[in-house]
Design a protein around this motif. Sequence first.
Motif, PDB file in Angstrom:
ATOM      1  N   ILE A   1       2.698   5.501   8.024  1.00  0.00           N
ATOM      2  CA  ILE A   1       2.978   5.468   6.408  1.00  0.00           C
ATOM      3  C   ILE A   1       2.370   6.890   5.843  1.00  0.00           C
ATOM      4  O   ILE A   1       1.602   7.493   6.528  1.00  0.00           O
ATOM      5  CB  ILE A   1       2.332   4.246   5.531  1.00  0.00           C
ATOM      6  CG1 ILE A   1       0.745   4.356   5.784  1.00  0.00           C
ATOM      7  CG2 ILE A   1       2.691   2.925   6.283  1.00  0.00           C
ATOM      8  CD1 ILE A   1       0.086   3.599   4.618  1.00  0.00           C
ATOM      9  N   LYS A   2       2.870   7.213   4.959  1.00  0.00           N
ATOM     10  CA  LYS A   2       2.556   8.571   4.238  1.00  0.00           C
ATOM     11  C   LYS A   2       1.666   7.956   3.069  1.00  0.00           C
ATOM     12  O   LYS A   2       2.032   7.113   2.269  1.00  0.00           O
ATOM     13  CB  LYS A   2       3.697   9.153   3.562  1.00  0.00           C
ATOM     14  CG  LYS A   2       3.252  10.454   2.690  1.00  0.00           C
ATOM     15  CD  LYS A   2       4.544  11.223   2.213  1.00  0.00           C
ATOM     16  CE  LYS A   2       4.235  12.198   1.490  1.00  0.00           C
ATOM     17  NZ  LYS A   2       5.327  13.203   1.064  1.00  0.00           N
ATOM     18  N   PRO A   3       0.426   8.515   3.132  1.00  0.00           N
ATOM     19  CA  PRO A   3      -0.563   8.053   1.919  1.00  0.00           C
ATOM     20  C   PRO A   3       0.062   8.078   0.484  1.00  0.00           C
ATOM     21  O   PRO A   3       0.724   8.972   0.302  1.00  0.00           O
ATOM     22  CB  PRO A   3      -1.929   8.996   2.142  1.00  0.00           C
ATOM     23  CG  PRO A   3      -1.740   9.308   3.629  1.00  0.00           C
ATOM     24  CD  PRO A   3      -0.269   9.437   4.009  1.00  0.00           C
ATOM     25  N   VAL A   4      -0.198   7.157  -0.084  1.00  0.00           N
ATOM     26  CA  VAL A   4       0.082   7.243  -1.529  1.00  0.00           C
ATOM     27  C   VAL A   4      -0.730   7.982  -2.599  1.00  0.00           C
ATOM     28  O   VAL A   4      -1.892   7.394  -2.555  1.00  0.00           O
ATOM     29  CB  VAL A   4       0.534   5.600  -2.398  1.00  0.00           C
ATOM     30  CG1 VAL A   4       0.931   5.557  -3.440  1.00  0.00           C
ATOM     31  CG2 VAL A   4       1.275   5.101  -1.155  1.00  0.00           C
TER      32      VAL A   4
ATOM     33  N   HIS B   1      -4.630   0.317   4.892  1.00  0.00           N
ATOM     34  CA  HIS B   1      -4.112   1.483   4.192  1.00  0.00           C
ATOM     35  C   HIS B   1      -4.496   2.652   4.951  1.00  0.00           C
ATOM     36  O   HIS B   1      -3.951   3.583   5.607  1.00  0.00           O
ATOM     37  CB  HIS B   1      -4.397   1.693   2.720  1.00  0.00           C
ATOM     38  CG  HIS B   1      -3.802   2.752   2.181  1.00  0.00           C
ATOM     39  ND1 HIS B   1      -4.505   4.135   2.057  1.00  0.00           N
ATOM     40  CD2 HIS B   1      -2.720   3.195   1.708  1.00  0.00           C
ATOM     41  CE1 HIS B   1      -3.903   4.987   1.674  1.00  0.00           C
ATOM     42  NE2 HIS B   1      -2.708   4.578   1.425  1.00  0.00           N
ATOM     43  N   CYS B   2      -6.006   2.663   5.309  1.00  0.00           N
ATOM     44  CA  CYS B   2      -6.791   3.847   5.979  1.00  0.00           C
ATOM     45  C   CYS B   2      -6.023   3.681   7.451  1.00  0.00           C
ATOM     46  O   CYS B   2      -5.674   4.691   7.782  1.00  0.00           O
ATOM     47  CB  CYS B   2      -8.109   3.547   5.959  1.00  0.00           C
ATOM     48  SG  CYS B   2      -8.997   4.930   6.788  1.00  0.00           S
TER      49      CYS B   2
ATOM     50  N   VAL C   1       0.774  -1.355  -0.158  1.00  0.00           N
ATOM     51  CA  VAL C   1       0.128  -0.038  -0.110  1.00  0.00           C
ATOM     52  C   VAL C   1       0.679   1.201  -0.071  1.00  0.00           C
ATOM     53  O   VAL C   1       0.291   2.399   0.216  1.00  0.00           O
ATOM     54  CB  VAL C   1      -0.877   0.076   1.298  1.00  0.00           C
ATOM     55  CG1 VAL C   1      -1.817  -1.224   1.008  1.00  0.00           C
ATOM     56  CG2 VAL C   1      -0.238   0.218   2.515  1.00  0.00           C
ATOM     57  N   THR C   2       2.278   1.148  -0.135  1.00  0.00           N
ATOM     58  CA  THR C   2       3.019   2.135  -0.118  1.00  0.00           C
ATOM     59  C   THR C   2       4.180   2.085  -1.437  1.00  0.00           C
ATOM     60  O   THR C   2       4.020   1.087  -2.006  1.00  0.00           O
ATOM     61  CB  THR C   2       3.612   2.768   1.218  1.00  0.00           C
ATOM     62  OG1 THR C   2       4.768   1.521   1.309  1.00  0.00           O
ATOM     63  CG2 THR C   2       2.888   2.614   2.439  1.00  0.00           C
TER      64      THR C   2
ATOM     65  N   PHE D   1      -3.323  -3.158  -4.530  1.00  0.00           N
ATOM     66  CA  PHE D   1      -3.499  -2.026  -4.150  1.00  0.00           C
ATOM     67  C   PHE D   1      -3.781  -0.725  -5.202  1.00  0.00           C
ATOM     68  O   PHE D   1      -4.704  -0.035  -5.361  1.00  0.00           O
ATOM     69  CB  PHE D   1      -2.757  -1.419  -2.985  1.00  0.00           C
ATOM     70  CG  PHE D   1      -3.327  -0.223  -2.149  1.00  0.00           C
ATOM     71  CD1 PHE D   1      -4.627  -0.352  -1.689  1.00  0.00           C
ATOM     72  CD2 PHE D   1      -2.765   0.925  -2.596  1.00  0.00           C
ATOM     73  CE1 PHE D   1      -4.952   0.993  -0.939  1.00  0.00           C
ATOM     74  CE2 PHE D   1      -3.011   2.265  -2.035  1.00  0.00           C
ATOM     75  CZ  PHE D   1      -4.088   2.130  -0.981  1.00  0.00           C
ATOM     76  N   HIS D   2      -2.815  -0.820  -6.013  1.00  0.00           N
ATOM     77  CA  HIS D   2      -2.705   0.131  -7.069  1.00  0.00           C
ATOM     78  C   HIS D   2      -3.841  -0.224  -8.221  1.00  0.00           C
ATOM     79  O   HIS D   2      -4.533   0.845  -8.636  1.00  0.00           O
ATOM     80  CB  HIS D   2      -1.489   0.144  -7.757  1.00  0.00           C
ATOM     81  CG  HIS D   2      -0.259   0.919  -7.185  1.00  0.00           C
ATOM     82  ND1 HIS D   2       0.228   1.903  -7.693  1.00  0.00           N
ATOM     83  CD2 HIS D   2       0.445   0.651  -5.991  1.00  0.00           C
ATOM     84  CE1 HIS D   2       1.162   2.370  -6.743  1.00  0.00           C
ATOM     85  NE2 HIS D   2       1.305   1.638  -5.745  1.00  0.00           N
TER      86      HIS D   2
END
Length: 270
Positions: free
Chosen positions: A160-163, A151-152, A100-101, A203-204
């Motif tokens: 994490i830094k949201p993508v 991810h949320c 997710v990143t 995820f992408h």
Amino acid sequence: MTDGVEYKRLAGLPGLVLGVGRFKEFSFERHYHLDYHVGLVTDGVQRQCVNGEAVLLGPGRVSLMPPGEIHDGAGESGNAYTLKTFRLSGDLLRDVAAEVTDSDHREPGLNGMMLEDRTLAAQLLQLHDAMRLSPDASALCVQSEWLSLLHCLFARSGAIKPVAIKGALSPVHWQRLKDYCLFHLAEKITLDELATLCGLGRFHFLRRFKQTIGMTPHAWLLRLRLERACSLLARGKPTIAEVAQGVGFYDQSHFNRAFRQAFGVAPSAY
């Protein structure tokens, strides 16, 4: 109320253990875990002592407990409560974080905290129930919700830094997906298969699909199955059970509920 705990491991997700505990007399003494815990209370309130500070875990809150964090737990004022947990191993956390990143397989820096978020808590509880009751953790709806909610959760916790994923699926990929789903409609279709068709990670793929269609892959595929069922029912030859199986519903009662929800009538009245 009788105290008791149930655990479930999922074959499709090694490193994940789901727990459901109902407690009144039992209390957790000071302890720690080697894996990461996400805890939710559905009714009642659990009082925890973490780092010398008392916190309350009740409906609408999400407890994030990292490995090594010393804590305890008991019903507030001695009252009963129900606790549901996700236990995630370090390997599983690293795999999900990488997916997710855009980072490597480093374990996310998840800290202990209490999130006040009724929507997220409700979504996590719904996912917990779906995973616990589903015989197949690789089902499209389960896998999609699993990745999206983690991810949320990671983003909300600051781990994490949201993508930012921009762009839509190409016309070639979109046509390839439609053709594949129509051809395999009677079979199980997984998130892994759809993502692979487009040469993307799961995820992408989820993000690009939503940006292209405005629906999740599961919602879109469910509608495709129901629309195809209408075409088959209109012919008047197959039985309802044959139609349900022919469009990928292995449970006729599930097919009946989905059809009624989509069209307002039972398949027999179409």
